[in-house]
Motif scaffolding. Structure first.
Motif, mmCIF file in Angstrom:
data_model
loop_
_atom_site.group_PDB
_atom_site.id
_atom_site.type_symbol
_atom_site.label_atom_id
_atom_site.label_comp_id
_atom_site.label_asym_id
_atom_site.label_seq_id
_atom_site.Cartn_x
_atom_site.Cartn_y
_atom_site.Cartn_z
ATOM 1 N N HIS A 120 -16.483 -0.036 67.227
ATOM 2 C CA HIS A 120 -15.683 -1.243 67.017
ATOM 3 C C HIS A 120 -15.152 -1.763 68.346
ATOM 4 O O HIS A 120 -15.076 -2.967 68.557
ATOM 5 N N TRP A 121 -14.773 -0.856 69.220
ATOM 6 C CA TRP A 121 -14.262 -1.234 70.534
ATOM 7 C C TRP A 121 -14.994 -0.438 71.604
ATOM 8 O O TRP A 121 -15.371 0.700 71.387
ATOM 9 N N GLY A 122 -15.135 -1.048 72.750
ATOM 10 C CA GLY A 122 -15.647 -0.327 73.894
ATOM 11 C C GLY A 122 -17.152 -0.373 74.018
ATOM 12 O O GLY A 122 -17.840 -1.055 73.256
ATOM 13 N N PRO A 123 -17.681 0.364 75.002
ATOM 14 C CA PRO A 123 -19.120 0.326 75.284
ATOM 15 C C PRO A 123 -19.923 0.954 74.167
ATOM 16 O O PRO A 123 -19.408 1.696 73.335
ATOM 17 N N ARG A 124 -21.206 0.645 74.171
ATOM 18 C CA ARG A 124 -22.098 1.197 73.164
ATOM 19 C C ARG A 124 -22.197 2.716 73.323
ATOM 20 O O ARG A 124 -22.174 3.236 74.423
ATOM 21 N N VAL A 125 -22.334 3.394 72.182
ATOM 22 C CA VAL A 125 -22.367 4.854 72.192
ATOM 23 C C VAL A 125 -23.531 5.375 73.021
ATOM 24 O O VAL A 125 -23.435 6.408 73.680
ATOM 25 N N GLU A 126 -24.666 4.622 73.048
ATOM 26 C CA GLU A 126 -25.826 5.122 73.773
ATOM 27 C C GLU A 126 -25.601 5.170 75.275
ATOM 28 O O GLU A 126 -26.410 5.734 76.008
ATOM 29 N N ASN A 127 -24.517 4.547 75.763
ATOM 30 C CA ASN A 127 -24.199 4.642 77.189
ATOM 31 C C ASN A 127 -23.394 5.901 77.501
ATOM 32 O O ASN A 127 -22.934 6.070 78.620
ATOM 33 N N GLY A 128 -23.217 6.768 76.510
ATOM 34 C CA GLY A 128 -22.421 7.961 76.709
ATOM 35 C C GLY A 128 -23.209 9.246 76.599
ATOM 36 O O GLY A 128 -22.717 10.225 76.033
ATOM 37 N N ASN A 129 -24.443 9.267 77.081
ATOM 38 C CA ASN A 129 -25.256 10.474 77.041
ATOM 39 C C ASN A 129 -24.483 11.641 77.663
ATOM 40 O O ASN A 129 -24.108 11.598 78.830
ATOM 41 N N PRO A 130 -24.213 12.699 76.890
ATOM 42 C CA PRO A 130 -23.379 13.790 77.409
ATOM 43 C C PRO A 130 -23.908 14.446 78.675
ATOM 44 O O PRO A 130 -23.134 14.880 79.525
ATOM 45 N N ARG A 131 -25.239 14.542 78.809
ATOM 46 C CA ARG A 131 -25.788 15.168 80.014
ATOM 47 C C ARG A 131 -25.506 14.324 81.256
ATOM 48 O O ARG A 131 -25.240 14.848 82.338
ATOM 49 N N LEU A 132 -25.585 12.998 81.110
ATOM 50 C CA LEU A 132 -25.290 12.136 82.250
ATOM 51 C C LEU A 132 -23.806 12.169 82.611
ATOM 52 O O LEU A 132 -23.433 12.113 83.788
ATOM 53 N N ILE A 133 -22.953 12.262 81.584
ATOM 54 C CA ILE A 133 -21.516 12.360 81.862
ATOM 55 C C ILE A 133 -21.200 13.700 82.519
ATOM 56 O O ILE A 133 -20.409 13.782 83.464
ATOM 57 N N GLU A 134 -21.831 14.769 82.031
ATOM 58 C CA GLU A 134 -21.636 16.076 82.654
ATOM 59 C C GLU A 134 -22.124 16.049 84.105
ATOM 60 O O GLU A 134 -21.461 16.574 85.011
ATOM 61 N N ALA A 135 -23.272 15.423 84.336
ATOM 62 C CA ALA A 135 -23.792 15.316 85.705
ATOM 63 C C ALA A 135 -22.812 14.563 86.595
ATOM 64 O O ALA A 135 -22.578 14.952 87.750
ATOM 65 N N SER A 136 -22.213 13.504 86.057
ATOM 66 C CA SER A 136 -21.238 12.733 86.830
ATOM 67 C C SER A 136 -20.028 13.579 87.189
ATOM 68 O O SER A 136 -19.498 13.494 88.305
ATOM 69 N N CYS A 137 -19.595 14.403 86.244
ATOM 70 C CA CYS A 137 -18.459 15.288 86.520
ATOM 71 C C CYS A 137 -18.822 16.341 87.567
ATOM 72 O O CYS A 137 -18.009 16.648 88.454
ATOM 73 N N MET A 138 -20.025 16.912 87.463
ATOM 74 C CA MET A 138 -20.446 17.896 88.463
ATOM 75 C C MET A 138 -20.504 17.257 89.853
ATOM 76 O O MET A 138 -20.171 17.897 90.860
ATOM 77 N N ARG A 170 -20.493 19.819 92.943
ATOM 78 C CA ARG A 170 -21.543 20.755 92.561
ATOM 79 C C ARG A 170 -22.860 19.970 92.569
ATOM 80 O O ARG A 170 -23.450 19.667 91.530
ATOM 81 N N PHE A 171 -23.297 19.648 93.768
ATOM 82 C CA PHE A 171 -24.370 18.675 93.944
ATOM 83 C C PHE A 171 -25.698 19.136 93.357
ATOM 84 O O PHE A 171 -26.433 18.331 92.767
ATOM 85 N N GLU A 172 -26.023 20.410 93.498
ATOM 86 C CA GLU A 172 -27.322 20.882 93.014
ATOM 87 C C GLU A 172 -27.405 20.788 91.502
ATOM 88 O O GLU A 172 -28.405 20.308 90.948
ATOM 89 N N LEU A 173 -26.357 21.236 90.823
ATOM 90 C CA LEU A 173 -26.342 21.143 89.361
ATOM 91 C C LEU A 173 -26.371 19.677 88.924
ATOM 92 O O LEU A 173 -27.093 19.308 87.986
ATOM 93 N N ALA A 174 -25.593 18.826 89.599
ATOM 94 C CA ALA A 174 -25.581 17.400 89.262
ATOM 95 C C ALA A 174 -26.965 16.795 89.435
ATOM 96 O O ALA A 174 -27.449 16.051 88.569
ATOM 97 N N ALA A 175 -27.631 17.122 90.546
ATOM 98 C CA ALA A 175 -28.962 16.574 90.799
ATOM 99 C C ALA A 175 -29.948 17.003 89.729
ATOM 100 O O ALA A 175 -30.776 16.200 89.259
ATOM 101 N N ASP A 176 -29.893 18.270 89.307
ATOM 102 C CA ASP A 176 -30.793 18.762 88.270
ATOM 103 C C ASP A 176 -30.536 18.064 86.934
ATOM 104 O O ASP A 176 -31.475 17.699 86.210
ATOM 105 N N LEU A 177 -29.249 17.888 86.593
ATOM 106 C CA LEU A 177 -28.913 17.222 85.334
ATOM 107 C C LEU A 177 -29.379 15.768 85.339
ATOM 108 O O LEU A 177 -29.965 15.285 84.353
ATOM 109 N N PHE A 178 -29.121 15.063 86.429
ATOM 110 C CA PHE A 178 -29.576 13.678 86.515
ATOM 111 C C PHE A 178 -31.096 13.601 86.414
ATOM 112 O O PHE A 178 -31.645 12.748 85.702
#
Length: 397
Positions: free
Chosen positions: A257-275, A280-288
């Protein structure tokens, strides 16, 4: 021609051109008030006004044809029912969001602001259920106008429009916008570097009595990224777990109802962003790589076999709009630079810079600035230095 009656098509065509009501009125040689009345459905056009608007857009008679009385079923210049205003402008808002995601705030802000004025005028005149629907729609326009203000690099205006959306949503009988506004404030605080405030707003949003699973997922996402910016890996992990849990509740095509589309919230990409924020560049690079290479959005191959194939079918899709793709591409490049793969990183940036210039997003430029800071810690040849300098000029200039 887009679908809809004369007023909806007029508003949609104006949005595509990025024209204000005043600009269209000037080109059609009519008054601002006439354009507002036509777009809002309060009045039907005369043949002369319809022809003038058609000429302004170069529509070749198609727009004027929509105004033919035999197709509208009512005499011209008569007041018409205001009920179609909501349905029509909901379509226009979807169109504006698609334009904004592809071209940036400059093409849609004028249309958003003028349509909010049309809706608030109509809301003041409407009664009963129709009045509530119009104010709720005005609230949706105000919320997106605030997002575009942030994308344009104006956080103060973004906050003003967000608070306006809350007031108008309350007039429409919807309290969920008040919960979502706290998520928006968390994002604004995050981009000005205030992680503590971002966490506070995100926690308030999650605890708000009107928050639904979509809003709680968005709040957990903001909290996770703010904790990562602070270097608190444990709190970040807990927030990511909440994000995954709430996202699982809404996966399956439900539109928020509000906010961005759910498909823009892929958990792996969000986890990669947090890494990435946790360095934690190596883990982030692998996740991306695992997520973006799987759909052909990455210029770099995964550094290991994809361990997430079975899980991917259960996750939201990788975002396809230009803004989100550019954002995650720059983050991937930053992670690659962090592990010393500067050539791979620069290839991604080189392919993404034209998109970043086109969408002109302040938040994406901030991501590009993070890439520049990381890339400058690495040794590079003249060609890579030139690319990094061009990125810096776009990010900070």
């Amino acid at each position: 021609m887009p679908p809809g009656d004369f007023g909806v098509v007029l508003a949609t065509l104006r949005a595509r051109r990025g024209w204000s009501v005043r600009e269209l009125a000037r080109r059609a040689n009519v008054s601002d008030g006439q354009i507002c009345n036509l777009e809002s459905g309060l009045r039907n056009p005369t043949p002369a006004v319809a022809a003038a608007c058609d000429a302004a857009f170069g529509a070749g008679g198609e727009l004027a044809e929509l105004a033919a009385p035999r197709r509208r079923g009512v005499p011209t210049e008569e007041v018409v029912e205001t009920g179609p205003v909501v349905t029509g402008y909901e379509r226009v808002l979807r169109e504006l969001k698609d334009i904004g995601r592809s071209t940036g705030p400059g093409f849609v802000t004028a249309s958003l602001k003028s349509i909010t004025r049309i809706l608030t005028d109509a809301g003041s005149l409407a009664v009963g259920e129709e009045r509530a629907e119009i104010w709720l729609l005005a609230s949706k326009f105000a919320e997106y106008t605030g997002w575009m203000a942030q994308e344009a690099g104006n956080p103060a205006e973004a906050l003003r429009w967000t608070n306006t959306a809350v007031r108008w949503g309350a007039r429409g009988g919807d309290e969920t916008v008040a919960a979502y506004a706290l998520v928006r404030k968390a994002f604004i605080a995050q981009h000005r570097g205030d992680s503590g405030a971002a966490i506070g707003f995100a926690d308030q949003a999650a605890a708000h009595p009107a928050a639904d699973p979509v809003i709680r997922a968005q709040a957990a996402r903001r909290a996770a990224q703010a904790h990562a910016r602070r270097g608190d890996a444990e709190a970040c992990g807990e927030a990511l777990a909440r994000f995954r849990s709430h996202t699982a509740e809404v996966v399956g095509g439900r539109t928020p109802h509000w906010g961005p589309r759910v498909e823009n919230g892929n958990p792996r990409l969000i986890e990669a962003s947090c890494m990435l924020s946790l360095c934690r560049f190596e883990l982030a690079a692998d996740l991306f790589a695992a997520e973006l290479c799987a759909v052909g959005l990455s210029a770099s191959e995964p550094s290991a076999a994809d361990p997430f194939a079975a899980e991917r079918a259960l996750l939201p899709a990788v975002p396809t709009d230009s803004n989100s793709r550019a954002r995650f591409a720059v983050r991937q490049a930053t992670a690659l630079a962090g592990v010393g793969r500067l050539d791979d990183a620069c290839r991604i940036i080189e392919a993404t810079l034209p998109v970043i210039r086109r969408i002109d997003s302040a938040t994406v430029r901030a991501e590009l600035g993070a890439f520049v800071e990381q890339a400058r810690t690495r040794r590079a040849g003249p060609a890579r230095h030139a690319l990094i300098d061009a990125s810096a000029a776009l990010a900070f200039g």
